[in-house]
Design a protein around this motif. Structure first.
Motif, PDB file in Angstrom:
ATOM      1  N   GLN A 144       7.155   5.766  -5.505  1.00  7.16           N
ATOM      2  CA  GLN A 144       6.976   5.478  -6.772  1.00  7.16           C
ATOM      3  C   GLN A 144       5.377   5.835  -7.053  1.00  7.16           C
ATOM      4  O   GLN A 144       4.704   5.619  -8.211  1.00  7.16           O
ATOM      5  CB  GLN A 144       6.898   3.875  -7.005  1.00  7.16           C
ATOM      6  CG  GLN A 144       6.145   2.946  -6.487  1.00  7.16           C
ATOM      7  CD  GLN A 144       6.370   1.488  -7.007  1.00  7.16           C
ATOM      8  OE1 GLN A 144       5.296   0.910  -6.956  1.00  7.16           O
ATOM      9  NE2 GLN A 144       7.227   1.306  -7.937  1.00  7.16           N
ATOM     10  N   ASP A 146       2.053   8.717  -7.447  1.00  8.23           N
ATOM     11  CA  ASP A 146       2.032  10.187  -7.819  1.00  8.23           C
ATOM     12  C   ASP A 146       2.657  11.315  -7.081  1.00  8.23           C
ATOM     13  O   ASP A 146       2.128  11.464  -5.891  1.00  8.23           O
ATOM     14  CB  ASP A 146       0.366  10.577  -8.121  1.00  8.23           C
ATOM     15  CG  ASP A 146       0.208  11.933  -8.691  1.00  8.23           C
ATOM     16  OD1 ASP A 146       1.004  12.685  -8.486  1.00  8.23           O
ATOM     17  OD2 ASP A 146      -0.839  11.987  -9.408  1.00  8.23           O
ATOM     18  N   PRO A 147       3.603  12.051  -7.458  1.00 10.16           N
ATOM     19  CA  PRO A 147       4.514  12.854  -6.547  1.00 10.16           C
ATOM     20  C   PRO A 147       3.581  14.041  -6.043  1.00 10.16           C
ATOM     21  O   PRO A 147       3.955  14.849  -5.130  1.00 10.16           O
ATOM     22  CB  PRO A 147       5.706  13.426  -7.473  1.00 10.16           C
ATOM     23  CG  PRO A 147       5.111  13.350  -8.881  1.00 10.16           C
ATOM     24  CD  PRO A 147       4.117  11.959  -8.995  1.00 10.16           C
ATOM     25  N   TYR A 148       2.362  14.307  -6.825  1.00 15.69           N
ATOM     26  CA  TYR A 148       1.800  15.592  -6.354  1.00 15.69           C
ATOM     27  C   TYR A 148       0.688  15.187  -5.433  1.00 15.69           C
ATOM     28  O   TYR A 148       0.154  15.946  -4.551  1.00 15.69           O
ATOM     29  CB  TYR A 148       1.114  16.079  -7.471  1.00 15.69           C
ATOM     30  CG  TYR A 148       2.333  16.666  -8.614  1.00 15.69           C
ATOM     31  CD1 TYR A 148       3.183  17.728  -8.363  1.00 15.69           C
ATOM     32  CD2 TYR A 148       2.765  15.633  -9.777  1.00 15.69           C
ATOM     33  CE1 TYR A 148       4.278  18.088  -9.355  1.00 15.69           C
ATOM     34  CE2 TYR A 148       3.684  16.101 -10.670  1.00 15.69           C
ATOM     35  CZ  TYR A 148       4.165  17.249 -10.369  1.00 15.69           C
ATOM     36  OH  TYR A 148       5.455  17.505 -11.378  1.00 15.69           O
ATOM     37  N   ILE A 257      -0.432  -1.857 -18.770  1.00 13.51           N
ATOM     38  CA  ILE A 257      -0.581  -1.160 -17.556  1.00 13.51           C
ATOM     39  C   ILE A 257      -2.005  -0.641 -17.407  1.00 13.51           C
ATOM     40  O   ILE A 257      -2.754  -0.577 -18.555  1.00 13.51           O
ATOM     41  CB  ILE A 257       0.607   0.109 -17.693  1.00 13.51           C
ATOM     42  CG1 ILE A 257       0.886   0.528 -16.423  1.00 13.51           C
ATOM     43  CG2 ILE A 257       0.283   1.149 -18.756  1.00 13.51           C
ATOM     44  CD1 ILE A 257       2.054   1.631 -16.344  1.00 13.51           C
ATOM     45  N   GLU A 258      -2.440  -0.195 -16.232  1.00 19.06           N
ATOM     46  CA  GLU A 258      -3.310   0.512 -15.990  1.00 19.06           C
ATOM     47  C   GLU A 258      -3.217   1.779 -15.440  1.00 19.06           C
ATOM     48  O   GLU A 258      -2.135   2.215 -15.177  1.00 19.06           O
ATOM     49  CB  GLU A 258      -4.335  -0.508 -15.070  1.00 19.06           C
ATOM     50  CG  GLU A 258      -4.505  -1.784 -15.184  1.00 19.06           C
ATOM     51  CD  GLU A 258      -5.313  -2.745 -14.278  1.00 19.06           C
ATOM     52  OE1 GLU A 258      -6.173  -2.093 -13.401  1.00 19.06           O
ATOM     53  OE2 GLU A 258      -5.176  -3.966 -14.353  1.00 19.06           O
ATOM     54  N   ALA A 259      -4.340   2.442 -15.166  1.00 14.87           N
ATOM     55  CA  ALA A 259      -4.307   3.791 -14.545  1.00 14.87           C
ATOM     56  C   ALA A 259      -3.677   3.842 -13.225  1.00 14.87           C
ATOM     57  O   ALA A 259      -3.492   2.883 -12.524  1.00 14.87           O
ATOM     58  CB  ALA A 259      -5.722   4.420 -14.231  1.00 14.87           C
ATOM     59  N   HIS A 260      -2.767   4.794 -12.739  1.00 12.68           N
ATOM     60  CA  HIS A 260      -1.996   4.756 -11.549  1.00 12.68           C
ATOM     61  C   HIS A 260      -2.802   4.891 -10.504  1.00 12.68           C
ATOM     62  O   HIS A 260      -2.812   4.459  -9.389  1.00 12.68           O
ATOM     63  CB  HIS A 260      -0.918   5.885 -11.658  1.00 12.68           C
ATOM     64  CG  HIS A 260      -0.143   6.185 -10.579  1.00 12.68           C
ATOM     65  ND1 HIS A 260       0.768   4.880 -10.187  1.00 12.68           N
ATOM     66  CD2 HIS A 260       0.096   6.784  -9.712  1.00 12.68           C
ATOM     67  CE1 HIS A 260       1.408   5.283  -9.221  1.00 12.68           C
ATOM     68  NE2 HIS A 260       1.018   6.539  -8.691  1.00 12.68           N
ATOM     69  N   GLN A 261      -3.949   5.956 -10.569  1.00 16.26           N
ATOM     70  CA  GLN A 261      -4.526   6.380  -9.284  1.00 16.26           C
ATOM     71  C   GLN A 261      -5.355   5.095  -8.821  1.00 16.26           C
ATOM     72  O   GLN A 261      -6.293   4.778  -9.567  1.00 16.26           O
ATOM     73  CB  GLN A 261      -5.460   7.517  -9.358  1.00 16.26           C
ATOM     74  CG  GLN A 261      -4.733   8.873  -9.790  1.00 16.26           C
ATOM     75  CD  GLN A 261      -4.235   9.431  -8.477  1.00 16.26           C
ATOM     76  OE1 GLN A 261      -4.554   9.111  -7.558  1.00 16.26           O
ATOM     77  NE2 GLN A 261      -3.465  10.357  -8.594  1.00 16.26           N
ATOM     78  N   VAL A 264      -9.218   5.341  -9.126  1.00 17.95           N
ATOM     79  CA  VAL A 264     -10.160   5.383 -10.437  1.00 17.95           C
ATOM     80  C   VAL A 264     -10.071   3.710 -10.893  1.00 17.95           C
ATOM     81  O   VAL A 264     -10.678   3.626 -12.065  1.00 17.95           O
ATOM     82  CB  VAL A 264      -9.373   6.234 -11.749  1.00 17.95           C
ATOM     83  CG1 VAL A 264      -9.419   7.649 -11.132  1.00 17.95           C
ATOM     84  CG2 VAL A 264      -8.186   5.807 -11.925  1.00 17.95           C
ATOM     85  N   GLY A 357       4.195  -1.749  -9.638  1.00 14.67           N
ATOM     86  CA  GLY A 357       3.342  -0.705  -9.147  1.00 14.67           C
ATOM     87  C   GLY A 357       2.555  -1.104  -8.245  1.00 14.67           C
ATOM     88  O   GLY A 357       2.076  -2.352  -7.765  1.00 14.67           O
ATOM     89  N   GLN A 361      -0.486  -2.516 -10.738  1.00 14.92           N
ATOM     90  CA  GLN A 361      -0.815  -1.559 -11.690  1.00 14.92           C
ATOM     91  C   GLN A 361      -0.723  -2.045 -13.042  1.00 14.92           C
ATOM     92  O   GLN A 361      -1.170  -1.901 -14.070  1.00 14.92           O
ATOM     93  CB  GLN A 361      -0.178  -0.139 -11.319  1.00 14.92           C
ATOM     94  CG  GLN A 361      -0.671   0.815 -12.339  1.00 14.92           C
ATOM     95  CD  GLN A 361       0.173   1.884 -12.427  1.00 14.92           C
ATOM     96  OE1 GLN A 361       0.992   2.307 -11.513  1.00 14.92           O
ATOM     97  NE2 GLN A 361      -0.089   2.970 -13.412  1.00 14.92           N
TER      98      GLN A 361
END
Lengths: 379, 388
Positions: A144, A146-148, A257-261, A264, A357, A361
């Motif tokens: 779940q 970030d796939p990149y 929701i918050e940023a995923h990374q 950050v 998350g 997250q």
């Protein structure tokens, strides 16, 4: 219904306060006895008993439910469209008005609450389930990310939680002993909860002699791996009063929701929880109890800070997710446990929280009240 | 609180193609969202909440991808929901978003549905492995072909009807710049001689596998009053579900579809859908589903749907145009396909459908279905604000 006053010290809600225009209550809650594995049970078989339980509690039948909404994850089940089979457990015949979120059941409850706010339905059945045992949930949850940029590194859920715990320790907000105390308190509270998976705990000193799982987290800081299901029935106004002598009124509910990374975010803070709590009216009056969806001990510290919860408010009398953590259902169970305190007359105003998350997250906060709660005059 | 009127003020789509190798998943969804915001002449700050929909996570290999899409969709600090109701999800997602406005919970909501199917192989993604299902069928076509055959037997429809639908939709797609398939050289004969995939469904009667996203901006009366272009008003919306398999299930015309349509017509005050609707965007992944759904949705009597097709009623210039956009047969990013139907219906009643505009369209139906013909979502949109 009036909007909650926003104290100047709390963040303002983004737009209209999420207190709704229609009184909606949790009138029934049921959960499975959560266990490490349920090899002999399909998802349908996991869900059926809790569905029958809430229907029996209210005397409702499937065809008298106005709206049905569920939450689950195909990745846990290991197959696409896993929720379609669970629908068989509902008995969706004649056809029903129904929806599904690929989220924890707490968000299914939110969608159902919105549906009741439109006036299109007076009752809603909400359920969710999670079977973690078929795979390695610790690895599954890496999918779940970030796939990149993140998922290719396979940072597992415990490693990410350990980063968050270390950030808290580095900030001087807790220490390993403090975390262990949370674990002991939660699992000892669970001795009174027949549905919990882990009941009871060794003392803090003994826990701290055990090895790290991922430093600074030891095994006691992590949730158990659980299979389980939960169901809730919502009802509006007089329907709720007719179905339960002590409805748990949803005074406010909101989620952010918050940023995923993770890089950050300040992992010691949970601004999304605080924003959701503010919009849900959590800061308007004192709370009698809180049910927090903090699967890791350190996350309870983060949430307590975001929610201004001090030691006077009992947290996770059920034992919380440290005692049973059926992924996708654990958030809905927090709302159910909060409602159950009100149904049993043990509390008048309870906060329930759900998360999703990595590292908290996404967060949902609901404030539940009895008729005697601070908003009780209008009920 | 009574239900608030809901208006569609922004529509955005990507150009649907087999593989968008130039963008990430985040780039794809953001492209549609930015176009919807531009249509509405709104910015990210005007959006109160984001509702995301897509079909199974296995199609991209990302579990709950909305978590990773929070930044790309401007959702940080806002509520974000993720809907998954199988093939009907694009429609269901729009309805969940519409309910946030209808309930008075939010003023303006962005909703986005997508699928980036080039990340995996959707056909095998849809073929469940042992132990979940016996290995009897391959792909959705394998599941639906027997139901198509049942329809043909039940109604005596001539074999050519399926190819007529496919030829019509692919020709309509030539007028839609966002459609995936633009087959300028296609003829009816070529459709009829294309390879048989799942008897009686031929290659050219089957939807493609697409990368694509669709986004809508939904708002209430105040937002609609400020919007620069004509809004589409939601006159009715509903979802219905029934189990996948049970004794007595009518796969040809599922009860859930009939009930869903009846609910939407009731909300919209429609008593004669054939005459009162000006356009239909129907979820037709295999050509034969057009006559099947014409009956299921009440546009034709039982057994009569194929006659409307044969008579040209559903052509662009017929009296009930079906899928002027080219439909699912011309673009199929699965998770987005339902929302594209809803969006195209909205574009028709806004008068903004461009070359595939049906002149004077004032009421249109958007329809989606999914699972084993068991999940249905529909909305009826109109150019006039609904009476209360």
């Amino acid at each position: 219904m009036s909007s909650p006053a926003q104290p100047a010290t709390h963040p303002a809600a983004h737009s209209a306060a999420r207190t709704g225009g229609r009184d909606v209550a949790v009138v029934a809650f049921a959960q499975s006895s959560h266990t490490r594995r349920t090899d002999q049970l399909s998802e349908v078989e996991l869900v059926m008993p809790v569905l029958h339980d809430v229907l029996k509690q209210t005397g409702l039948t499937a065809n008298r439910i106005g709206f049905t909404c569920s939450g689950s994850s195909d990745y846990l089940a290991g197959r696409a469209f896993s929720f379609t089979m669970a629908l068989d457990g509902v008995g969706a015949w004649p056809p029903i008005s129904e929806s599904h979120v690929e989220m924890d059941g707490a968000w299914a409850l939110y969608e159902a609450w919105v549906k009741l706010q439109t006036g299109e339905a007076d009752t809603a059945l909400v359920y969710s389930y999670g079977k973690s045992s078929p795979g390695s949930v610790r690895d599954v949850l890496t999918r779940q990310l970030d796939p990149y940029t993140l998922a290719p590194l396979w940072p597992d859920s415990i490693a990410l939680a350990a980063l968050q715990a270390q950030a808290l320790i580095d900030a001087g907000l807790t220490d390993e002993r403090g975390l262990a105390r949370t674990a002991v308190r939660s699992r000892r509270a669970a001795t009174g909860n027949p549905h919990a998976q882990l009941r009871g705990s060794a003392d803090v000193d003994e826990l701290l002699r055990r090895p790290y799982e991922v430093e600074p987290l030891r095994r006691h800081d992590c949730p158990p791996i659980s299979d389980g299901a939960a169901a809730v029935i919502l009802a509006a106004g007089d329907t709720a009063r007719a179905l339960n002598a002590n409805p748990a009124w949803i005074r406010g509910i909101d989620h952010r929701i918050e940023a995923h990374q993770p890089g950050v975010r300040d992992l010691t803070e949970s601004p999304s929880t605080r924003l959701a709590a503010s919009a849900a009216g959590a800061f308007d009056a004192p709370l009698d109890a809180a049910e927090l969806h903090a699967p890791f001990t350190a996350q309870e510290i983060v949430l307590r800070r975001a929610l201004d919860l001090d030691d006077r408010v009992p947290v996770n009398r059920s034992g919380g997710p440290l005692a049973a953590n059926p992924v996708m259902a654990a958030g809905l169970i927090r709302i159910g446990e909060a409602a159950a305190l009100i149904h049993r007359g043990e509390a008048d105003r309870v906060l329930a929280h759900a998360t999703s998350g990595p590292c908290l997250q996404q967060n949902l906060v609901a404030v539940l009240e009895s008729a005697r709660g601070t908003g009780g005059g209008t009920r | 609180m009574s239900k608030q009127p809901v208006a569609v003020v922004g529509v955005g789509q990507t150009k649907h193609v087999a593989a968008r190798q130039d963008v990430s998943i985040a780039g794809l969804v953001r492209e549609a969202a930015v176009r919807a915001l531009a249509d509405a002449e709104l910015g990210w700050a005007d959006i109160d909440a984001v509702v995301v929909g897509k079909a199974p996570d296995f199609f991209e290999g990302v579990m709950m991808p909305e978590l990773y899409l929070a930044e790309a969709l401007g959702a940080v600090g806002k509520p974000m929901l993720r809907v998954h109701t199988a093939g009907s999800v694009g429609g269901s997602t729009a309805l969940v978003a519409a309910n946030l406005v209808a309930a008075g919970v939010h003023g303006t909501v962005l909703t986005v549905a997508f699928e980036k199917q080039s990340e995996s192989n959707a056909m095998w993604g849809l073929s469940l492995p042992v132990p979940f299902q016996q290995p009897l069928t391959a792909g959705a076509g394998g599941f639906f072909a027997p139901h198509v055959r049942a329809y043909m037997r039940r109604t005596g429809a001539p074999d050519a009807v399926g190819s007529m639908v496919a030829f019509k939709d692919r020709r309509n797609a030539l007028k839609n710049p966002y459609a995936h398939l633009h087959e300028h050289d296609l003829t009816l004969e070529r459709v009829q001689s294309s390879p048989m995939l799942w008897d009686p469904i031929r290659y050219s009667e089957t939807c493609p596998s697409s990368d694509g996203a669709c986004a809508l901006v939904l708002t209430g009366e105040r937002g609609a009053a400020r919007t620069p272009r004509p809004p589409a008003w939601v006159h009715g919306g509903a979802m219905r579900s029934e189990p996948t398999i049970f004794a007595g299930k009518d796969y040809v015309s599922p009860q859930a579809g009939r009930d869903c349509a009846a609910d939407v017509y009731r909300q919209a005050g429609v008593t004669d859908p054939r005459r009162q609707l000006d356009a239909v965007e129907m979820y037709v992944p295999f050509s034969w589903y057009e006559p099947m759904w014409l009956e299921n949705l009440g546009f034709a009597d039982q057994g009569e749907g194929w006659k409307l097709v044969e008579a040209g009623v559903t052509e662009m210039d017929g009296d009930l145009p079906v899928n002027p956009s080219g439909g699912v047969l011309s673009s199929n990013p699965i998770g987005a396909s339902g929302m594209i139907r809803f969006a195209e219906a909205a574009l028709q009643v806004r008068g903004l459908a461009g070359e595939h505009q049906i002149d004077g369209a004032r009421r249109a139906l958007g329809h989606a279905y999914g699972g084993g013909a068991q999940f249905f979502s529909m909305w009826l949109v109109g150019s006039d604000r609904p009476d209360r």
